[in-house]
Scaffold this motif. Sequence first.
Motif, mmCIF file in Angstrom:
data_model
loop_
_atom_site.group_PDB
_atom_site.id
_atom_site.type_symbol
_atom_site.label_atom_id
_atom_site.label_comp_id
_atom_site.label_asym_id
_atom_site.label_seq_id
_atom_site.Cartn_x
_atom_site.Cartn_y
_atom_site.Cartn_z
ATOM 1 N N MET A 24 60.114 57.666 37.117
ATOM 2 C CA MET A 24 60.421 59.092 37.280
ATOM 3 C C MET A 24 60.801 59.760 35.968
ATOM 4 O O MET A 24 60.550 60.947 35.785
ATOM 5 N N THR A 25 61.399 59.009 35.055
ATOM 6 C CA THR A 25 61.785 59.588 33.771
ATOM 7 C C THR A 25 60.740 59.339 32.686
ATOM 8 O O THR A 25 60.941 59.744 31.544
ATOM 9 N N ARG A 26 59.664 58.677 33.060
ATOM 10 C CA ARG A 26 58.579 58.328 32.124
ATOM 11 C C ARG A 26 59.140 57.637 30.877
ATOM 12 O O ARG A 26 58.904 58.048 29.736
ATOM 13 N N LEU A 27 59.900 56.586 31.118
ATOM 14 C CA LEU A 27 60.517 55.802 30.063
ATOM 15 C C LEU A 27 59.443 55.313 29.083
ATOM 16 O O LEU A 27 58.409 54.801 29.495
ATOM 17 N N LYS A 28 59.677 55.491 27.800
ATOM 18 C CA LYS A 28 58.654 55.189 26.794
ATOM 19 C C LYS A 28 58.110 53.759 26.858
ATOM 20 O O LYS A 28 56.900 53.578 26.781
ATOM 21 N N PRO A 29 58.957 52.717 27.012
ATOM 22 C CA PRO A 29 58.382 51.365 27.101
ATOM 23 C C PRO A 29 57.449 51.195 28.301
ATOM 24 O O PRO A 29 56.457 50.478 28.218
ATOM 25 N N ILE A 30 57.741 51.877 29.376
ATOM 26 C CA ILE A 30 56.878 51.794 30.554
ATOM 27 C C ILE A 30 55.551 52.491 30.280
ATOM 28 O O ILE A 30 54.484 51.985 30.634
ATOM 29 N N MET A 31 55.613 53.632 29.643
ATOM 30 C CA MET A 31 54.385 54.379 29.348
ATOM 31 C C MET A 31 53.490 53.577 28.400
ATOM 32 O O MET A 31 52.270 53.574 28.552
ATOM 33 N N ARG A 32 54.096 52.885 27.421
ATOM 34 C CA ARG A 32 53.305 52.057 26.505
ATOM 35 C C ARG A 32 52.686 50.876 27.235
ATOM 36 O O ARG A 32 51.559 50.489 26.958
ATOM 37 N N THR A 33 53.441 50.297 28.170
ATOM 38 C CA THR A 33 52.947 49.143 28.915
ATOM 39 C C THR A 33 51.774 49.525 29.799
ATOM 40 O O THR A 33 50.830 48.750 29.955
ATOM 41 N N LEU A 34 51.836 50.711 30.392
ATOM 42 C CA LEU A 34 50.748 51.145 31.279
ATOM 43 C C LEU A 34 49.437 51.275 30.525
ATOM 44 O O LEU A 34 48.388 50.888 31.027
ATOM 45 N N GLY A 35 49.515 51.842 29.340
ATOM 46 C CA GLY A 35 48.303 52.037 28.541
ATOM 47 C C GLY A 35 47.300 52.923 29.267
ATOM 48 O O GLY A 35 47.658 53.787 30.052
ATOM 49 N N PRO A 36 46.007 52.674 29.048
ATOM 50 C CA PRO A 36 44.983 53.518 29.669
ATOM 51 C C PRO A 36 44.598 53.077 31.083
ATOM 52 O O PRO A 36 43.753 53.695 31.705
ATOM 53 N N ALA A 37 45.191 52.024 31.617
ATOM 54 C CA ALA A 37 44.783 51.492 32.925
ATOM 55 C C ALA A 37 44.851 52.514 34.058
ATOM 56 O O ALA A 37 43.898 52.621 34.834
ATOM 57 N N PRO A 38 45.954 53.288 34.202
ATOM 58 C CA PRO A 38 45.973 54.257 35.300
ATOM 59 C C PRO A 38 44.885 55.326 35.174
ATOM 60 O O PRO A 38 44.320 55.754 36.175
ATOM 61 N N HIS A 39 44.588 55.721 33.947
ATOM 62 C CA HIS A 39 43.554 56.738 33.745
ATOM 63 C C HIS A 39 42.180 56.204 34.132
ATOM 64 O O HIS A 39 41.375 56.919 34.723
ATOM 65 N N ARG A 40 41.943 54.935 33.804
ATOM 66 C CA ARG A 40 40.661 54.324 34.189
ATOM 67 C C ARG A 40 40.542 54.220 35.709
ATOM 68 O O ARG A 40 39.448 54.313 36.255
ATOM 69 N N VAL A 43 44.269 57.492 38.382
ATOM 70 C CA VAL A 43 45.622 57.852 38.813
ATOM 71 C C VAL A 43 46.214 58.811 37.790
ATOM 72 O O VAL A 43 46.401 58.442 36.636
ATOM 73 N N PRO A 44 46.514 60.046 38.180
ATOM 74 C CA PRO A 44 47.087 60.996 37.222
ATOM 75 C C PRO A 44 48.517 60.614 36.849
ATOM 76 O O PRO A 44 49.252 60.025 37.649
ATOM 77 N N GLU A 45 48.914 60.960 35.639
ATOM 78 C CA GLU A 45 50.253 60.642 35.147
ATOM 79 C C GLU A 45 51.337 61.329 35.966
ATOM 80 O O GLU A 45 52.442 60.815 36.096
ATOM 81 N N SER A 46 51.031 62.465 36.562
ATOM 82 C CA SER A 46 52.021 63.179 37.372
ATOM 83 C C SER A 46 52.446 62.374 38.597
ATOM 84 O O SER A 46 53.513 62.613 39.163
ATOM 85 N N TRP A 47 51.665 61.409 39.010
ATOM 86 C CA TRP A 47 52.003 60.581 40.170
ATOM 87 C C TRP A 47 53.134 59.619 39.857
ATOM 88 O O TRP A 47 53.672 58.989 40.768
ATOM 89 N N LEU A 48 53.516 59.464 38.583
ATOM 90 C CA LEU A 48 54.621 58.575 38.257
ATOM 91 C C LEU A 48 55.924 59.049 38.880
ATOM 92 O O LEU A 48 56.762 58.239 39.270
ATOM 93 N N VAL A 49 56.110 60.358 38.986
ATOM 94 C CA VAL A 49 57.332 60.884 39.597
ATOM 95 C C VAL A 49 57.209 60.821 41.110
ATOM 96 O O VAL A 49 58.020 60.219 41.794
ATOM 97 N N TRP A 50 56.197 61.478 41.647
ATOM 98 C CA TRP A 50 55.936 61.429 43.081
ATOM 99 C C TRP A 50 54.488 61.087 43.256
ATOM 100 O O TRP A 50 53.651 61.747 42.665
ATOM 101 N N PRO A 51 54.137 60.099 43.950
ATOM 102 C CA PRO A 51 54.896 59.299 44.897
ATOM 103 C C PRO A 51 55.432 57.979 44.336
ATOM 104 O O PRO A 51 56.303 57.379 44.939
#
Length: 73
Positions: A24-40, A43-51
């Motif tokens: 929900m806070t888009r913590l930087k280490p989490i965002m780096r770990t995700l990398g481009p996988a959700p985009h491929r 899954v939009p980045e806005s979905w990190l907060v909800w749901p």
Amino acid sequence: MPTAYVITALVTIAANTFSGFAAMTRLKPIMRTLGPAPHRAGVPESWLVWPIGALKALGALGLAVGLLGVPLR
């Protein structure tokens, strides 16, 4: 209540709480770990907060309520 159940529930509550908060806070280490996988995966980045983040946090809340023994009715 068996000790193993309580310990497992507490560890799971802690993990889900941290994971939900981090999403929900888009913590930087989490965002780096995700990398481009959700985009491929489309899954939009806005979905990190909800749901995603909110449901993880609600899952932790549900585990805590169940551990406390709150009846459903």
